[in-house]
Design an enzyme around this catalytic site. Structure first.
Site, PDB file in Angstrom:
ATOM      1  N   SER A   1       0.851  -1.180   0.000  1.00 24.91           N
ATOM      2  CA  SER A   1       0.000   0.000   0.000  1.00 24.91           C
ATOM      3  C   SER A   1       0.891   1.236   0.000  1.00 24.91           C
ATOM      4  CB  SER A   1      -0.863   0.004   1.254  1.00 24.91           C
ATOM      5  OG  SER A   1      -0.013   0.022   2.390  1.00 24.91           O
ATOM      6  N   LYS A   2       0.253   2.337  -0.182  1.00 24.08           N
ATOM      7  CA  LYS A   2       0.961   3.614  -0.195  1.00 24.08           C
ATOM      8  C   LYS A   2       1.834   3.743   1.066  1.00 24.08           C
ATOM      9  CE  LYS A   2       1.415   7.185  -2.730  1.00 24.08           C
ATOM     10  NZ  LYS A   2       2.060   6.994  -3.987  1.00 24.08           N
ATOM     11  N   ARG A   3       1.242   3.360   2.183  1.00 24.20           N
ATOM     12  CA  ARG A   3       1.943   3.498   3.460  1.00 24.20           C
ATOM     13  C   ARG A   3       3.170   2.586   3.539  1.00 24.20           C
ATOM     14  NH1 ARG A   3       1.614   2.858   9.044  1.00 24.20           N
ATOM     15  NH2 ARG A   3       0.656   0.823   9.102  1.00 24.20           N
TER      16      ARG A   3
END
Ligand code: GLU
Length: 517
Positions: free
Chosen positions: A275-277
């Site tokens: 994910s982006k995170r």
């Protein structure tokens, strides 16, 4: 074995993401290991989302990462064109071949009719599969539909494979006895996963060419991989469910399929899809954060393949020499940002040693992007960046470290961290220490790290201050923070005038903070 040929088939609908870059790198690594070739194919069949800018960015990003290709839209090659948008004639030819051998049929169903079928399946709680209604249309019916102005799509007749003559020795189609009857399976021989079987009865007559004449992914892919003589398809496991359909297309066209290897999906440390995170970003975002291509290559290689001796740092040549696809596991590799950071630190250290000017360029670019330096530098500005890089040294593991530990070098006034101010600049003693430092700085000769240290030490001893009591407030006064490079080195780089100005200013900052509480 003939020469290995792999392919990198990005869609130019956005910047290259790390997941795709990783898969591209494995195709490259495998081909180079085998002394084979890499083909770059631009899959731009979606004209609304594809753009030439993204295509250019993909070339740039792949090249930056150190991936080269032997054939592609920009370098040509014997099996082009290498852009899907320019290959319509080849898809048309293959579609005609399918019709000619009776392996495909025209489907006149409208989207509304398909939707009705879908809804019925839903109501009856069974998975939707196309009914095959158009497989048996009479000529008169077809003529009537054509007169209505309907344009047909083309579907593969999957029913044809329910015929024992397709069950051949190489085992791509296997009859397995289940509940007293034979069930047919399309078996994908995956180099990573072994045999993966798909029930033939679960595949319906899928569309290969839309009614507007454009080819669908599965079909275009097969025509291209065959036409470009691809021997090995290494791609993300997301595509595994497409593979049995592609295998049917190869067989229907009388072509030998390539070998397949479906790479595991990268996951974050939480074991979920990236994910982006957890690091899912465009490759160029890593570049902008000063990740070095050689560090990424090393990190990428070790994400799914572990050499036995537990070593972690490999040159790209070594990676190529040692790479072994059969050691790539099925387990999802964890994209561990901390490990990447560590690895980049290792390579950054090497770059500082072997090619410091490269690091100067990178840091100067980073500072320019963050508005702390102009785009092009005067010689003395560059010399200053060089000294900053020397002083920051191994603290630079990624771009953010340049600001974290060194933004004050490029700011008129440091950004004072409130906590640092509260701890070290407030109060009478801090003010006294800062005044003392001003005196020392004004007089010391030469204005250099060793002399500064000796002079401050002497002055502190004379006034009965511990060195700690001097060093911390002075550091905060000059940098705004409590951590950073060696104090005396950074003073030397800042220069006498600036140091004096900041010490002066810090007295005011401390006083203002003191009166505010
Ligand atoms: N253009 C497709 C993608 O980027 C290629 C898939 C494949 O490797 O077959 O997902």
């Amino acid at each position: 074995m003939g020469s290995v040929r792999t392919r990198i088939p990005p869609s130019p609908t956005g910047y290259l993401h790390v997941g795709n870059a990783w898969a591209a790198f494995f195709n490259w690594l495998f081909a180079r290991r085998q002394g084979g070739q890499v083909v770059l194919r631009i899959e731009d069949t979606d004209p609304t989302r594809s753009s030439p800018e993204y295509e250019r960015a993909i070339y740039e990003d792949l090249r930056w990462l150190g991936i080269d290709w032997d054939e592609g839209p920009d370098v040509g090659g014997p099996y082009g064109p290498y852009r899907q948008s320019q290959r319509a004639h080849l898809y048309r030819e293959a579609a005609e071949a399918l019709l000619r051998v009776g392996a495909a049929y025209r489907c006149y169903c409208t989207p509304e009719e398909i939707e009705q079928e879908r809804r019925r399946a839903l109501a009856e709680r069974r998975p939707y599969r196309y009914s095959g209604r158009c497989r048996t249309r009479s000529e008169a019916e077809v003529r009537a539909l054509e007169r209505e102005g309907r344009r047909p799509a083309l579907r593969l007749d999957v029913g044809q494979f329910h015929d024992p003559r397709w069950v051949t020795a190489d085992g791509w189609l296997q009859a397995r006895r289940e509940d007293g009857r034979d069930r047919l399976y399309v078996v994908v021989h995956d180099l990573i996963r072994g045999e993966v079987a798909f029930g033939l009865d679960e595949l319906d007559d899928f569309i290969v060419v839309r009614s507007d004449g454009t080819a669908l992914y599965n079909f275009a892919n097969v025509v291209d991989d065959h036409g470009m003589r691809i021997t090995h398809v290494l791609r993300a496991v997301e595509h595994l469910s497409n593979t049995p359909r592609q295998v049917l297309l190869y067989r229907a066209l009388g072509w030998e399929p390539p070998q397949f290897a479906h790479l595991p999906v990268l996951v974050g440390p939480d074991r979920r899809k990236l994910s982006k995170r957890h690091g899912d970003a465009a490759l160029r975002e890593y570049r902008d954060e000063l990740y070095l291509p050689e560090a990424l290559r090393n990190f990428f290689a070790l994400m799914a393949w572990y050499p036995e001796d537990g070593r972690e740092i490999f040159s790209t040549e070594e990676l190529v020499q040692r790479f072994d696809l059969t050691q790539v596991g099925r387990a999802s590799p964890v994209f561990d940002r901390q490990k990447l950071l560590w690895m980049n630190g290792e390579y950054m250290r090497r770059a500082l040693r072997e090619d410091p000017e490269r690091v100067v360029d990178l840091v100067a670019g980073y500072l320019a992007r963050h508005g702390l330096l102009p785009e092009s530098l005067l010689p003395e500005q560059r010399a200053y960046v060089r000294r900053v890089v020397e002083v920051l040294g191994e603290r630079i593991k990624e771009g953010a470290d340049v600001l974290r530990y060194g933004d004050f070098f490029f700011l008129e006034t440091p950004r004072y961290e409130p906590q640092a101010v509260a701890s070290y600049l407030q109060g009478e003693q801090a003010a006294a220490v800062l005044k003392l430092a001003q005196q020392v700085v004004r007089e010391v000769e030469p204005f250099a790290a060793a002399a500064l240290e000796a002079a401050l030490r002497r002055a502190a001893a004379e006034r009965g201050f511990s060195m700690r009591a001097v060093v911390h407030p002075v550091r905060v006064a000059l940098t705004g923070k409590t951590v950073g490079p060696g104090l005396f080195e950074l003073m030397e780089v800042l220069g006498r005038e600036r140091v004096l100005r900041r010490l002066e200013h810090a007295v005011a900052v401390g006083a203002a903070a003191g009166s505010a509480v």
